[in-house]
Design a protein around this motif. Structure first.
Motif, PDB file in Angstrom:
ATOM      1  N   UNK B 222     -80.412 -11.177  68.014  1.00 22.65           N
ATOM      2  CA  UNK B 222     -81.262  -9.999  67.905  1.00 22.65           C
ATOM      3  C   UNK B 222     -80.582  -8.872  68.687  1.00 22.65           C
ATOM      4  N   UNK B 223     -80.894  -7.631  68.318  1.00 22.96           N
ATOM      5  CA  UNK B 223     -80.309  -6.490  69.037  1.00 22.96           C
ATOM      6  C   UNK B 223     -81.380  -5.804  69.864  1.00 22.96           C
ATOM      7  N   UNK B 224     -81.055  -5.575  71.142  1.00 25.24           N
ATOM      8  CA  UNK B 224     -81.973  -4.888  72.044  1.00 25.24           C
ATOM      9  C   UNK B 224     -81.330  -3.635  72.598  1.00 25.24           C
ATOM     10  N   UNK B 225     -82.032  -2.999  73.519  1.00 23.34           N
ATOM     11  CA  UNK B 225     -81.535  -1.745  74.075  1.00 23.34           C
ATOM     12  C   UNK B 225     -82.158  -1.498  75.443  1.00 23.34           C
ATOM     13  N   UNK B 240     -86.627  -1.879  73.012  1.00 20.40           N
ATOM     14  CA  UNK B 240     -86.465  -1.771  74.472  1.00 20.40           C
ATOM     15  C   UNK B 240     -86.759  -3.078  75.197  1.00 20.40           C
ATOM     16  N   UNK B 241     -85.811  -3.480  76.018  1.00 23.65           N
ATOM     17  CA  UNK B 241     -85.973  -4.666  76.859  1.00 23.65           C
ATOM     18  C   UNK B 241     -86.239  -4.200  78.284  1.00 23.65           C
ATOM     19  N   UNK B 242     -87.220  -4.798  78.972  1.00 24.96           N
ATOM     20  CA  UNK B 242     -87.427  -4.444  80.370  1.00 24.96           C
ATOM     21  C   UNK B 242     -88.852  -4.577  80.842  1.00 24.96           C
ATOM     22  N   UNK B 243     -89.070  -4.101  82.050  1.00 23.32           N
ATOM     23  CA  UNK B 243     -90.374  -4.178  82.712  1.00 23.32           C
ATOM     24  C   UNK B 243     -91.482  -3.672  81.801  1.00 23.32           C
ATOM     25  N   UNK B 244     -91.185  -2.592  81.098  1.00 23.68           N
ATOM     26  CA  UNK B 244     -92.217  -1.971  80.276  1.00 23.68           C
ATOM     27  C   UNK B 244     -91.875  -2.082  78.798  1.00 23.68           C
ATOM     28  N   UNK B 245     -90.877  -2.890  78.480  1.00 27.59           N
ATOM     29  CA  UNK B 245     -90.552  -3.133  77.081  1.00 27.59           C
ATOM     30  C   UNK B 245     -90.753  -4.601  76.797  1.00 27.59           C
ATOM     31  N   UNK B 246     -89.798  -5.209  76.095  1.00 30.46           N
ATOM     32  CA  UNK B 246     -89.947  -6.633  75.795  1.00 30.46           C
ATOM     33  C   UNK B 246     -89.290  -7.489  76.863  1.00 30.46           C
ATOM     34  N   UNK B 247     -89.881  -8.649  77.061  1.00 32.33           N
ATOM     35  CA  UNK B 247     -89.332  -9.625  78.002  1.00 32.33           C
ATOM     36  C   UNK B 247     -88.607 -10.671  77.167  1.00 32.33           C
ATOM     37  N   UNK B 248     -87.351 -10.902  77.458  1.00 36.63           N
ATOM     38  CA  UNK B 248     -86.601 -11.901  76.692  1.00 36.63           C
ATOM     39  C   UNK B 248     -85.931 -12.880  77.652  1.00 36.63           C
ATOM     40  N   UNK B 266     -85.728  -6.708  84.886  1.00 38.30           N
ATOM     41  CA  UNK B 266     -87.043  -7.362  84.820  1.00 38.30           C
ATOM     42  C   UNK B 266     -87.273  -7.992  83.457  1.00 38.30           C
ATOM     43  N   UNK B 267     -86.637  -7.461  82.429  1.00 30.93           N
ATOM     44  CA  UNK B 267     -86.886  -7.958  81.073  1.00 30.93           C
ATOM     45  C   UNK B 267     -85.906  -9.005  80.595  1.00 30.93           C
TER      46      UNK B 267
END
Ligand SMILES: Cc1cc2nc3c(=O)[nH]c(=O)nc-3n(C[C@H](O)[C@H](O)[C@H](O)COP(=O)(O)OP(=O)(O)OC[C@H]3O[C@@H](n4cnc5c(N)ncnc54)[C@H](O)[C@@H]3O)c2cc1C
Ligand SMILES: Nc1ncnc2c1ncn2[C@@H]1O[C@H](COP(=O)(O)O)[C@@H](O)[C@H]1O
Lengths: 250, 308
Positions: B222-225, B240-248, B266-267
């Motif tokens: 998968x592609x994140x940012x 968006x990956x991160x504290x306020x985006x997606x957690x992976x 965080x993500x």
């Protein structure tokens, strides 16, 4: 249209917190504090609504000890018209924050309440939705666009699959996501002016609510530290390591 | 103990993260039921029936729940909650949206985003963007909990639960759905992929994300940012990956042109293996990376694609 903006005083987002040696909590002594970034976006949105002629009055509110007046003054410098501090030394559950806000909503009758989607300390992401439930109002959470349209507000929400737009009857509750706007900086004259804007202080105990904690923080520990690994020199080496050492690619 | 779990779905497919929430419920222990609230969601019910460890699937198939509006779903779940000790949902955007309403209507605190279960009333959750881990005891008799799926293993899908159709059709009448703009992608979901490759501000523009696609194709990734890449308009917000985006937490996370701000870490810092490609040897991402390459991403990416 009156807009109520609840703001929270939290650790500055650039600061990495440390856990206290006795594991009772994080250590906030001498740490830089600021308005929660999502609340700053909420204030900015309210100010833009006022500049566009849609809002007439902006009330910033914070629940906490006296030190949160500093963040209320910032909100006033950014364009809020008046501020309310609900004074308490307790660390309240989001449910209790929402109950106190409900009382203020009943008293002030705002058409719109704009909160942050999440506090960057507790990472709870609860208060706006709880306030909406307690007041029986509709909610537009994680907003990246807010458009007033007569007696409705259209809110575009950031959801897992992309964007979703909902139409809410006013009064309504909105919580902000990061891309809703980019907050301005307070100018020096506005910081001076903010000192003379009204800031009311009320005691949390005066609202007749049972604010007994519903949760106990048993301990706080640092997260498992990752060890820094190695720096490889070439792409060949990287591919070789991923295949044979980490075994994460075939 | 009886536990009700809200199923994440889009009326067609049951989101695999629900299987991980079931495993969190098993850690609490008790009779586990699922709720499918949606419209024309028979396909989801079929999948829900097969989830292991579940005794009953409650189905509320009604136009009022078509878009799972928080105002309507929270009334339904609050009504059903009378029969349960624990109400759970996955901490994805649907659950995050309506669950605190349920908690407030039940007059209980919500425990958000748990990553561990210590006992039936004590849970572990990250705070301060994962820079501290809190152990929290709930004093409420009913528990309302959202679960961080990456922290739990999925249960199997060889169950055979009973299906109970509900007649509820609560429409609060205060909100309506206008439209969705969902990103179409052939790639695996960020949350479900074993490999994730993410680009940051260093990618310079949206076009350059094509350099990640060739690699993603070869790895089934998968592609994140980072947020900076999303803010700059290179890619849509749901990446968006991160504290306020997606957690992976995939087996392999490749961070390309990402500095490694705490909100981004965080993500993704629970990924099994982290690779960092960054031309700045001082970038904080190297402090969490298992393998780092200090080089220009525009040199590394084409070569990496070739050699995979
Ligand atoms: C409340 C709040 C929440 C936030 N939530 C999130 C979140 O959920 N997710 C998130 O990601 N961020 C989040 N942020 C933002 C975060 O603080 C950082 O600003 C962001 O992660 C930075 O993104 P970046 O690493 O892509 O950009 P930068 O920090 O600008 O880093 C770019 C990197 O690319 C490298 N680079 C540049 N060119 C090249 C090249 N040619 N080759 C190799 N390397 C190159 C640079 O050396 C640099 O390290 C949040 C911030 C706040 C305040
Ligand atoms: N103590 C508080 N005072 C004022 N507003 C608050 C307080 N706590 C939370 N909020 C509001 O609720 C939002 C979400 O917080 P939370 O539910 O704690 O993640 C914040 O961004 C604020 O807008």
């Amino acid at each position: 249209m009156k807009v109520l903006v609840p703001i929270k005083r939290v650790i500055d987002y650039n600061v990495k917190v440390r856990v206290k040696a006795d594991n009772s909590d994080v250590d906030l002594a001498n740490v830089k504090m600021a308005i929660n970034p999502f609340c700053e976006i909420a204030v900015e949105e309210a100010v833009r609504l006022k500049e566009a002629g849609a809002a007439t009055e902006i009330i910033a509110i914070s629940i906490g000890d006296k030190s949160c007046q500093e963040q209320l003054r910032t909100a006033l410098a950014l364009g809020a018209d008046r501020a309310i501090q609900i004074n308490t030394d307790e660390k309240l559950d989001s449910l209790h924050v929402a109950k106190l806000l409900q009382k203020v909503v009943e008293e002030e009758q705002p058409q719109l309440v704009i909160l942050g989607k999440q506090s960057i300390d507790s990472d709870n992401n609860q208060t706006g939705q709880m306030l909406a439930a307690l007041t029986g109002l509709p909610q537009g959470t994680f907003a990246s666009e807010v458009k007033i349209d007569g007696d409705k507000v259209n809110v575009t929400r950031e959801v897992d699959g992309g964007l979703q737009t909902v139409a809410l009857n006013l009064p309504a509750i909105v919580t902000t996501d990061l891309r809703l706007n980019e907050p301005r900086y307070a100018s020096l004259p506005n910081i001076m002016k903010a000192k003379r804007k009204p800031l009311d202080v009320k005691e949390a105990s005066e609202f007749g609510l049972d604010l007994t904690p519903r949760t106990t923080l048993l301990k706080v520990t640092p997260p498992a530290e990752r060890q820094a690994g190695i720096v490889v020199e070439t792409v060949d080496e990287l591919v070789e390591k991923l295949k044979n050492e980490a075994k994460v690619i075939a | 103990m009886s536990i009700l779990i809200y199923v994440e779905h889009d009326n067609n497919e049951l989101k695999a993260d629900t299987l991980k929430t079931v495993s969190a419920a098993q850690a609490i222990g008790g009779d586990i039921n699922l709720l499918v609230a949606g419209h024309n969601c028979a396909a989801v019910v079929e999948q829900a029936k097969n989830v292991s460890g579940v005794s009953k699937v409650l189905v509320a198939d009604n136009a009022a729940y078509a878009n799972q509006l928080a105002e309507n779903v929270s009334l339904l779940v609050t009504e059903l909650a009378a029969d349960y000790n624990v109400i759970m949902a996955t901490a994805l955007t649907t659950g995050k949206n309506f669950m605190p309403r349920v908690a407030a209507l039940l007059d209980v605190a919500q425990i958000s985003d748990i990553i561990g279960v210590e006992s039936a009333d004590t849970f572990v959750r990250p705070i301060y963007a994962g820079n501290a881990i809190a152990t929290v005891q709930s004093l409420d008799s009913k528990k309302v909990i959202t679960v961080r799926a990456t922290a739990f293993d999925a249960v199997a899908t060889d169950g055979n639960a009973d299906v109970v159709n509900l007649s509820q059709a609560t429409d609060a009448g205060t909100s309506s759905h206008v439209n969705d703009e969902f990103t179409e992608s052939e790639r695996p979901d960020l949350g479900a992929a074993n490999v994730v490759i993410s680009g940051g501000r260093g990618m310079q523009n949206g076009d350059n994300f094509k350099l990640l696609e060739g690699i993603a194709d070869k790895l089934g990734a998968a592609i994140g940012a980072s947020r900076a890449a999303v803010d700059a308009g290179f890619v849509p917000n749901d990446m968006q990956v991160g504290q306020t985006g997606k957690i992976v937490a995939p087996d392999l996370y490749i961070a390309v042109g990402i500095s490694g701000a705490i909100q981004h870490l965080a993500g993704m810092k629970d990924s099994k293996i982290i690779v960092a490609i960054n031309k700045d040897a001082e970038a904080p991402i190297f402090q969490v990376a298992d393998y780092g390459i200090v080089a220009d991403l525009f040199d590394v990416l084409p070569e990496l694609e070739n050699k995979l």
